[in-house]
Every structure is written in structure tokens, then in C-alpha cells.
Scaffold this motif. Structure first.
Motif, PDB file in Angstrom:
ATOM      1  N   ASN A 212      16.070 -13.255  48.157  1.00  0.00           N
ATOM      2  CA  ASN A 212      14.920 -13.565  47.370  1.00  0.00           C
ATOM      3  C   ASN A 212      15.067 -14.964  47.213  1.00  0.00           C
ATOM      4  N   SER A 213      16.113 -15.578  47.344  1.00  0.00           N
ATOM      5  CA  SER A 213      16.071 -16.948  46.969  1.00  0.00           C
ATOM      6  C   SER A 213      15.620 -17.826  48.148  1.00  0.00           C
ATOM      7  N   LEU A 214      15.586 -17.405  49.200  1.00  0.00           N
ATOM      8  CA  LEU A 214      15.152 -17.839  50.512  1.00  0.00           C
ATOM      9  C   LEU A 214      13.469 -18.134  50.513  1.00  0.00           C
ATOM     10  N   PHE A 215      12.911 -17.266  49.563  1.00  0.00           N
ATOM     11  CA  PHE A 215      11.337 -17.663  49.393  1.00  0.00           C
ATOM     12  C   PHE A 215      11.078 -18.904  48.567  1.00  0.00           C
ATOM     13  N   ARG A 216      12.000 -19.564  47.659  1.00  0.00           N
ATOM     14  CA  ARG A 216      11.637 -20.555  47.043  1.00  0.00           C
ATOM     15  C   ARG A 216      12.102 -21.844  47.979  1.00  0.00           C
ATOM     16  N   ALA A 217      12.909 -21.747  48.902  1.00  0.00           N
ATOM     17  CA  ALA A 217      13.085 -22.850  49.874  1.00  0.00           C
ATOM     18  C   ALA A 217      13.452 -24.029  49.349  1.00  0.00           C
ATOM     19  N   ASP A 218      14.070 -24.228  48.297  1.00  0.00           N
ATOM     20  CA  ASP A 218      14.771 -25.312  47.536  1.00  0.00           C
ATOM     21  C   ASP A 218      16.286 -25.707  47.767  1.00  0.00           C
ATOM     22  N   ASP A 219      16.753 -24.863  48.896  1.00  0.00           N
ATOM     23  CA  ASP A 219      18.117 -25.437  49.341  1.00  0.00           C
ATOM     24  C   ASP A 219      18.474 -24.778  50.511  1.00  0.00           C
ATOM     25  N   LEU A 220      19.354 -25.382  51.286  1.00  0.00           N
ATOM     26  CA  LEU A 220      19.736 -24.769  52.481  1.00  0.00           C
ATOM     27  C   LEU A 220      20.763 -23.565  52.154  1.00  0.00           C
ATOM     28  N   ILE A 221      20.387 -22.464  52.727  1.00  0.00           N
ATOM     29  CA  ILE A 221      21.234 -21.119  52.583  1.00  0.00           C
ATOM     30  C   ILE A 221      21.812 -20.538  53.908  1.00  0.00           C
ATOM     31  N   SER A 222      22.856 -20.456  53.761  1.00  0.00           N
ATOM     32  CA  SER A 222      23.606 -19.839  55.008  1.00  0.00           C
ATOM     33  C   SER A 222      23.770 -18.271  55.091  1.00  0.00           C
ATOM     34  N   CYS A 223      23.953 -17.841  55.887  1.00  0.00           N
ATOM     35  CA  CYS A 223      24.110 -16.429  56.276  1.00  0.00           C
ATOM     36  C   CYS A 223      25.694 -16.150  55.849  1.00  0.00           C
ATOM     37  N   PRO A 224      25.905 -15.187  54.827  1.00  0.00           N
ATOM     38  CA  PRO A 224      27.329 -14.989  54.618  1.00  0.00           C
ATOM     39  C   PRO A 224      28.208 -14.387  55.706  1.00  0.00           C
ATOM     40  N   HIS A 225      27.503 -13.990  56.555  1.00  0.00           N
ATOM     41  CA  HIS A 225      28.249 -13.362  57.605  1.00  0.00           C
ATOM     42  C   HIS A 225      28.585 -14.299  58.945  1.00  0.00           C
ATOM     43  N   CYS A 226      27.538 -14.923  59.291  1.00  0.00           N
ATOM     44  CA  CYS A 226      27.683 -15.772  60.554  1.00  0.00           C
ATOM     45  C   CYS A 226      27.481 -17.100  60.404  1.00  0.00           C
ATOM     46  N   GLN A 227      27.107 -17.481  58.884  1.00  0.00           N
ATOM     47  CA  GLN A 227      27.222 -18.939  58.472  1.00  0.00           C
ATOM     48  C   GLN A 227      25.961 -19.549  59.123  1.00  0.00           C
ATOM     49  N   ARG A 228      25.127 -19.099  59.719  1.00  0.00           N
ATOM     50  CA  ARG A 228      24.100 -19.955  60.426  1.00  0.00           C
ATOM     51  C   ARG A 228      23.127 -20.073  59.156  1.00  0.00           C
ATOM     52  N   VAL A 229      22.234 -21.392  59.400  1.00  0.00           N
ATOM     53  CA  VAL A 229      21.504 -21.833  58.366  1.00  0.00           C
ATOM     54  C   VAL A 229      20.021 -20.648  58.487  1.00  0.00           C
ATOM     55  N   LEU A 230      19.703 -20.187  57.139  1.00  0.00           N
ATOM     56  CA  LEU A 230      18.659 -19.155  57.317  1.00  0.00           C
ATOM     57  C   LEU A 230      17.364 -19.701  57.073  1.00  0.00           C
ATOM     58  N   ILE A 231      16.418 -19.251  57.911  1.00  0.00           N
ATOM     59  CA  ILE A 231      15.036 -19.630  57.749  1.00  0.00           C
ATOM     60  C   ILE A 231      13.973 -18.467  57.535  1.00  0.00           C
ATOM     61  N   LEU A 232      13.458 -18.246  56.362  1.00  0.00           N
ATOM     62  CA  LEU A 232      12.677 -17.170  56.250  1.00  0.00           C
ATOM     63  C   LEU A 232      11.416 -17.005  56.881  1.00  0.00           C
ATOM     64  N   LYS A 233      11.164 -15.901  57.765  1.00  0.00           N
ATOM     65  CA  LYS A 233       9.981 -15.767  58.346  1.00  0.00           C
ATOM     66  C   LYS A 233       9.542 -14.086  58.262  1.00  0.00           C
ATOM     67  N   GLN A 234       8.561 -14.175  57.299  1.00  0.00           N
ATOM     68  CA  GLN A 234       7.897 -12.834  57.148  1.00  0.00           C
ATOM     69  C   GLN A 234       7.114 -12.210  57.930  1.00  0.00           C
ATOM     70  N   GLN A 235       7.272 -10.800  58.411  1.00  0.00           N
ATOM     71  CA  GLN A 235       6.574 -10.278  59.276  1.00  0.00           C
ATOM     72  C   GLN A 235       5.025 -10.456  58.943  1.00  0.00           C
ATOM     73  N   GLN A 236       4.086 -10.904  59.785  1.00  0.00           N
ATOM     74  CA  GLN A 236       2.720 -11.094  59.696  1.00  0.00           C
ATOM     75  C   GLN A 236       2.079  -9.662  59.973  1.00  0.00           C
ATOM     76  N   ALA A 237       1.101  -9.636  58.942  1.00  0.00           N
ATOM     77  CA  ALA A 237       0.278  -8.451  59.095  1.00  0.00           C
ATOM     78  C   ALA A 237      -0.454  -8.212  60.338  1.00  0.00           C
ATOM     79  N   GLY A 238      -0.406  -7.021  60.921  1.00  0.00           N
ATOM     80  CA  GLY A 238      -1.078  -6.702  62.111  1.00  0.00           C
ATOM     81  C   GLY A 238      -2.690  -6.874  61.994  1.00  0.00           C
TER      82      GLY A 238
END
Length: 238
Positions: A212-238
């Protein structure tokens, strides 16, 4: 922060493209090396046949020298026979001449055999030389074509490297260092897409609060499993 995330995503896209281009270029270098190896193999065959001919010619020369020696012995024995006075000596020299003539016949057969072998190898050598000439011409054309492709790829790589430099210069050095380290550790992927509560880099479920914090995009957030930097990409409506 959203702008930095977008730049990181662009940086990864460029790095992936550079990797692809370099991999393609490496393949072309391998093809050029293969062309050289093919040429070297063909040249080794020609050199081997030339060495075989030289060996046969040397063996033939040795037989010819032996033949000349035996023929000289026969002539000398025949001359000596004219001066022999006893029948016993005459028969002994006659036997020597018979043996020598048999030896000369065997040597002549050996010489003919070597001549046949030289002719056979020369015939093969002529064909191999002709094939090598064609291969050299064809290889030169193939090398030039591959080099043209390599140069074109290098031009694309240089352009992407320049684009990469522009982005990294606009990002904080610490962030670039973190990105490079992650990319090295995570097989070239430092940034991962987050969608529907999952990290698409490792396909693991993300904690709801973190997602949920990814929606704010106010900080760099990493995946707790693979440590990659996360970028939110929501599924676009068809």
C-alpha cells in the motif's frame, strides 16, 4: 521520488538493452573466430599435405641414391669379371651381380611406388589448395559482413551508454551505487514491478502495508524477499 523511480526504470531498460547488444556482439565475435578456425584448419591440411610430399620426395631421393650405388656396384663387378681367371671367382662375382640386380629391381619398384604416392598426394593437394583459395575469398567477405554488424551494434551500445550516463548523472551517486550493486547481485535486474500485491521480480507476495505504501511513491521501497527496488504498475483496465 516518483521521478527518480521513473529514471531507475529507464536506467534498467537501457542496461538490459546494452546487455542484449553486447551478447549479440559477442556472438558475432564468436562467428568471426569460427571463420578463422575454419581457415586455420584448411591451411593445416594443406601444410600437412605439403609436408607429406616433401617426405615422400626425400624417401624417393634416398632410394634413387641407393639405386645409383647398386648400379655402380654392378658395373664395377661386370668390369672385374673380365679380369677374373678362375671359375670359382667368376661364379662368386656372378652371384653378387645377381643379388645386386635383384636389389636394383626392388629399389626401382620402391621408387615407382613413391612416384605414385607423390602423384596421388599432389592431386589431393591441388584440390585442397583450390578449396582454400575459395574459402579465403569467402571468409574475407563473411568477416567484413560480421564486422559491419559488430560496428553497427557498437554504435547502438555507445548511444545507450551515453543515455545511461545522462540518467546516472541526474541521480544521487548513492542511489546509482545501490542500483549497480543490486543489478550485479540479481542477474541484471535491480528494479522490479509490483502488481496485485506481488513482486514480479521474484514472484513473492508482498506485505499488504508495504504494498500500500507503494501507492504514495514518496520513498524507495525494496522487496523484502529479493531486495529489488519496487515500482508499482497497476493492471490497466481492458
Amino acid at each position: 521520488m516518483k521521478k527518480k523511480l521513473e529514471m531507475l526504470e529507464q536506467l534498467q531498460e537501457i542496461d538490459v538493452q546494452i546487455d542484449i547488444l553486447k551478447n549479440n556482439q559477442s556472438g558475432l565475435f564468436g562467428e568471426v573466430s569460427g571463420i578463422e578456425q575454419e581457415l586455420d584448419s584448411a591451411r593445416e591440411v594443406v601444410a600437412g599435405l605439403e609436408a607429406r610430399i616433401a617426405q615422400l620426395e626425400q624417401e624417393k631421393a634416398e632410394f634413387e641414391a641407393s639405386l645409383a650405388t647398386e648400379q655402380e656396384n654392378i658395373r664395377r663387378s661386370e668390369t672385374n669379371m673380365k679380369e677374373i681367371k678362375t671359375n670359382k671367382e667368376f661364379q662368386a662375382v656372378g652371384r653378387e651381380i645377381t643379388v645386386a640386380r635383384k636389389q636394383t629391381q626392388e629399389i626401382e619398384e620402391q621408387i615407382l611406388q613413391k612416384l605414385g604416392q607423390v602423384e596421388e598426394v599432389n592431386s589431393e593437394l591441388a584440390g585442397r589448395r583450390a578449396d582454400l583459395t575459395l574459402l579465403e575469398q569467402n571468409s574475407e567477405e563473411r568477416r567484413e559482413a560480421k564486422q559491419t554488424e559488430i560496428d553497427a551494434l557498437q554504435g547502438d551500445i555507445d548511444a545507450d551508454v551515453a543515455r545511461r550516463a545522462e540518467i546516472t548523472q541526474a541521480l544521487p551517486p548513492g542511489l546509482v551505487k545501490r542500483y549497480d550493486s543490486l543489478r550485479e547481485q540479481r542477474r541484471g535486474q535491480a528494479v522490479a514491478i509490483a502488481r496485485d500485491g506481488y513482486c514480479l521480480g521474484c514472484n513473492m507476495n508482498l506485505p499488504p502495508q508495504l504494498y500500500n505504501s507503494l501507492f504514495r511513491a514518496d520513498d524507495l521501497i525494496s522487496c523484502p524477499h529479493c531486495q529489488r527496488v519496487l515500482i508499482l504498475k497497476q493492471q490497466q483496465a481492458g
